[in-house]
Design a protein around this motif. Structure first.
Motif, short mmCIF file in Angstrom:
data_model
loop_
_atom_site.label_atom_id
_atom_site.label_comp_id
_atom_site.label_asym_id
_atom_site.label_seq_id
_atom_site.Cartn_x
_atom_site.Cartn_y
_atom_site.Cartn_z
N UNK A 1 6.49 -25.50 -2.24
CA UNK A 1 7.17 -26.75 -2.07
C UNK A 1 8.46 -26.48 -1.28
N UNK A 2 8.81 -27.39 -0.36
CA UNK A 2 9.98 -27.19 0.48
C UNK A 2 11.22 -27.81 -0.15
N UNK A 3 12.35 -27.48 0.38
CA UNK A 3 13.61 -28.03 -0.12
C UNK A 3 13.65 -29.54 0.07
N UNK A 4 13.14 -30.02 1.22
CA UNK A 4 13.15 -31.46 1.49
C UNK A 4 12.34 -32.21 0.46
N UNK A 5 11.19 -31.66 0.05
CA UNK A 5 10.36 -32.33 -0.96
C UNK A 5 11.06 -32.37 -2.31
#
Length: 183
Positions: A1-5
């Motif tokens: 999972x990315x930081x933006x998500x």
């Protein structure tokens, strides 16, 4: 999972939090004064008079500067005196070398053609003999496998020194014989 998500799943910002901060505002009032700034057109700006260097010493800094200038002047004068002394010694040495050169040339001039030719032939034979002897020694070292660059350099150095001496000797001989023909 990315930081933006991850960030999108968190609580939302309010419009005040999302807005950029307001730039600082300059408040203009009568309390700001430019009277403390220097006006370059008024005579309050001080300049150094042109005769500053000739004025009486008023500070320690001026006294130190004058002292340093005098010391530098003494050093320059001493260096000039040493340079003049060296030039004089150089001229004397050149004069002595010219006298020795003239003396040697006169000795060869006084020598007749027979002895001068014999001397030149002996010189040539000596150089050829030395070259042959050095070559023979080098060949012997080579056959035994002991010839090194040090030995080769030493032999070439000896040949170079002998060649320089022979060149100077021949130069004096030709100078003397050239003068004898002109007179």
């Amino acid at each position: 999972m990315s930081y933006a998500e991850v960030a999108s799943k968190g609580p939302k910002q309010t419009p005040e939090e999302a807005a950029a901060p307001q730039p600082p505002q300059v408040v203009v009032d009568d309390s700001t004064s430019t009277s403390s700034l220097i006006d370059v057109d008024t005579p309050s700006v001080r300049t150094v008079p042109s005769d500053f260097a000739e004025q009486d010493i008023q500070t320690e800094t001026q006294a130190d500067r004058i002292e340093r200038e005098e010391a530098a002047k003494k050093v320059r004068e001493k260096a000039e005196a040493l340079r003049a002394e060296a030039d004089l010694a150089k001229k004397k040495a050149k004069s002595k070398a010219k006298k020795a050169d003239t003396w040697l040339t006169k000795r060869f001039e006084n020598m007749g053609d027979g002895p001068a030719g014999a001397l030149a032939a002996a010189n040539l034979i000596a150089v050829i003999g030395l070259s042959g002897w050095l070559g023979f020694k080098a060949w012997g070292l080579y056959e035994r496998g002991r010839l090194s660059w040090k030995d080769v350099g030493l032999g070439l150095g000896v040949l170079g020194a002998v060649g320089a001496v022979e060149g100077a000797f021949t130069n004096y001989l030709y100078k003397a014989k050239g003068k004898g023909k002109d007179q």
